[in-house]
Design a protein around this motif. Structure first.
Motif, short mmCIF file in Angstrom:
data_model
loop_
_atom_site.label_atom_id
_atom_site.label_comp_id
_atom_site.label_asym_id
_atom_site.label_seq_id
_atom_site.Cartn_x
_atom_site.Cartn_y
_atom_site.Cartn_z
N GLY A 175 31.66 5.87 37.54
CA GLY A 175 31.81 7.09 36.76
C GLY A 175 32.82 6.96 35.64
O GLY A 175 32.84 7.78 34.71
N ALA A 176 33.66 5.92 35.70
CA ALA A 176 34.64 5.69 34.63
C ALA A 176 34.03 4.95 33.45
O ALA A 176 34.69 4.78 32.42
CB ALA A 176 35.83 4.90 35.18
N VAL A 177 32.79 4.52 33.59
CA VAL A 177 32.08 3.86 32.49
C VAL A 177 31.34 4.93 31.70
O VAL A 177 30.39 5.54 32.19
CB VAL A 177 31.09 2.80 33.03
N ASP A 178 31.81 5.20 30.50
CA ASP A 178 31.24 6.25 29.65
C ASP A 178 29.86 5.82 29.15
O ASP A 178 29.76 4.92 28.31
CB ASP A 178 32.19 6.50 28.48
N ALA A 179 28.81 6.44 29.68
CA ALA A 179 27.44 6.05 29.33
C ALA A 179 27.15 6.22 27.84
O ALA A 179 26.37 5.47 27.26
CB ALA A 179 26.45 6.87 30.16
N ARG A 180 27.80 7.21 27.21
CA ARG A 180 27.55 7.46 25.79
C ARG A 180 28.10 6.34 24.92
O ARG A 180 27.57 6.08 23.84
CB ARG A 180 28.18 8.79 25.38
N ALA A 181 29.15 5.68 25.38
CA ALA A 181 29.78 4.61 24.60
C ALA A 181 29.22 3.24 24.94
O ALA A 181 29.44 2.28 24.20
CB ALA A 181 31.29 4.62 24.82
N LEU A 182 28.47 3.15 26.06
CA LEU A 182 27.95 1.85 26.49
C LEU A 182 26.75 1.48 25.63
O LEU A 182 25.84 2.27 25.42
CB LEU A 182 27.55 1.95 27.96
N ARG A 183 26.73 0.26 25.12
CA ARG A 183 25.67 -0.20 24.22
C ARG A 183 24.81 -1.30 24.84
O ARG A 183 24.09 -2.00 24.13
CB ARG A 183 26.31 -0.72 22.92
N ILE A 184 24.89 -1.45 26.16
CA ILE A 184 24.13 -2.50 26.84
C ILE A 184 23.35 -1.87 27.99
O ILE A 184 23.74 -0.84 28.53
CB ILE A 184 25.06 -3.61 27.37
N PRO A 185 22.21 -2.46 28.36
CA PRO A 185 21.40 -1.90 29.45
C PRO A 185 22.11 -2.07 30.80
O PRO A 185 22.88 -3.01 31.00
CB PRO A 185 20.11 -2.72 29.41
N VAL A 186 21.82 -1.15 31.72
CA VAL A 186 22.46 -1.15 33.04
C VAL A 186 21.39 -1.21 34.12
O VAL A 186 20.39 -0.49 34.07
CB VAL A 186 23.31 0.11 33.25
N VAL A 187 21.62 -2.06 35.11
CA VAL A 187 20.80 -2.11 36.32
C VAL A 187 21.73 -1.87 37.50
O VAL A 187 22.73 -2.57 37.66
CB VAL A 187 20.08 -3.46 36.48
N THR A 188 21.42 -0.88 38.33
CA THR A 188 22.20 -0.60 39.52
C THR A 188 21.46 -1.12 40.74
O THR A 188 20.27 -0.83 40.93
CB THR A 188 22.44 0.92 39.68
N CYS A 189 22.15 -1.91 41.56
CA CYS A 189 21.54 -2.49 42.75
C CYS A 189 21.92 -1.68 43.99
O CYS A 189 23.08 -1.29 44.15
CB CYS A 189 21.97 -3.95 42.93
N HIS A 190 20.94 -1.43 44.85
CA HIS A 190 21.13 -0.65 46.07
C HIS A 190 20.70 -1.50 47.26
O HIS A 190 19.67 -2.20 47.19
CB HIS A 190 20.30 0.63 46.03
N PHE A 191 21.44 -1.40 48.35
CA PHE A 191 21.15 -2.20 49.53
C PHE A 191 20.91 -1.26 50.71
O PHE A 191 21.76 -0.45 51.06
CB PHE A 191 22.30 -3.16 49.82
N ARG A 192 19.74 -1.38 51.31
CA ARG A 192 19.32 -0.43 52.33
C ARG A 192 18.92 -1.15 53.61
O ARG A 192 18.43 -2.28 53.58
CB ARG A 192 18.16 0.43 51.81
N GLU A 193 19.14 -0.47 54.73
CA GLU A 193 18.83 -1.01 56.04
C GLU A 193 17.57 -0.34 56.58
O GLU A 193 17.33 0.85 56.35
CB GLU A 193 19.99 -0.76 57.01
N GLY A 194 16.75 -1.11 57.31
CA GLY A 194 15.55 -0.57 57.91
C GLY A 194 15.87 0.32 59.11
O GLY A 194 16.79 0.05 59.87
N VAL A 195 15.13 1.40 59.26
CA VAL A 195 15.27 2.30 60.40
C VAL A 195 14.11 2.03 61.35
O VAL A 195 12.95 2.21 61.00
CB VAL A 195 15.26 3.78 59.95
#
Length: 255
Positions: A175-195
């Motif tokens: 949240g401290a990364v200002d999306a409006r000022a960022l000039r590069i693409p972002v990929v967010t990685c999520h790690f999930r466990e099977g139920v």
């Protein structure tokens, strides 16, 4: 490609290899301002601001009083943090060549230091990004850092063949990364466990997800992966890329 991680509450300043280089953090004036502001807080104020015990408030008051923003003492950031993410990263077992490569590719978000490279020296501290520490810039650290972190990430990605920013940080810190000022693409990685209930659903388990973030960063460093697509081959601890559940900006890894 750049990878960003969150810091850790737990620290380990047990030492460092004698031949490992160290660099100086880059937001000296900002760090000085924040450390002075934090030093002025009473023990009770720190306890309230951080939601911590009396003992931890006392420890952190002592740390801020001893903090010297002009000092060259301290330990490399990637070695000093010791939480779940850094168990997965296990930087202390990395070679000098690994850590030197990571210096150009790995970044650690910090409430006090803003944005750290792996080999930047830090002193013991605790100041989480969500802390509402009032400064002349606003009511909390998000206001304080503004677009500074985003501009630094833009500059750090300049010249990379793939400038994608891989987000392995928590929501609080990213949240401290200002999306409006960022000039590069972002990929967010999520790690999930099977139920194992027959429904095929998955869920996030905080401890495992944090450790996997560090493990993915290690995977990138050891494999010298400099393009985001290469991270889809991550298979540490049984994780696998789930193409069907993923989007261009959110990559899901399940086990």
């Amino acid at each position: 490609m750049l990878i960003v991680l969150s810091p850790a509450k737990r620290l380990d300043f047990a030492g460092t290899p004698a031949d490992l280089p160290a660099t100086r953090h880059r937001f000296e004036d900002d760090v000085s301002t924040l450390s002075v502001t934090a030093r002025r807080q009473t023990q009770a104020e720190l306890r309230r601001l951080m939601g911590i015990s009396d003992d931890l408030a006392k420890l952190n008051q002592q740390r801020f009083k001893a903090f010297d923003p002009a000092s060259d003492e301290g330990l490399q950031a990637v070695l000093a943090f010791a939480g779940d993410v850094y168990q997965g990263l296990d930087a202390r077992s990395m070679s000098r060549a690994d850590l030197t490569w990571a210096q150009d590719r790995l970044r650690i978000l910090s409430g006090l230091y803003g944005l750290l490279r792996p080999l930047d020296r830090i002193q013991p501290y605790r100041l989480e990004m969500g802390t509402r520490l009032k400064t002349r810039r606003g009511a909390g650290l998000y206001d304080f850092w503004g677009d500074r972190i985003s501009k630094a990430l833009n500059a750090d990605a300049d010249g990379h063949d793939d400038p994608t920013l891989i987000n392995l940080a928590s929501q609080e810190y990213f949240g401290a990364v200002d999306a409006r000022a960022l000039r590069i693409p972002v990929v967010t990685c999520h790690f999930r466990e099977g139920v194992r209930d027959g429904g095929g659903e998955t869920r996030i388990v905080s401890f495992f997800a944090k450790k996997a973030r560090g493990a993915m960063a290690r995977f990138a460093v050891e494999g010298r992966i400099d393009r985001a697509a290469g991270l889809k081959d991550f298979a540490t601890d049984g994780y696998a890329f789930d193409k069907a559940a993923s989007t261009d900006s959110d990559w899901i890894f399940t086990r």
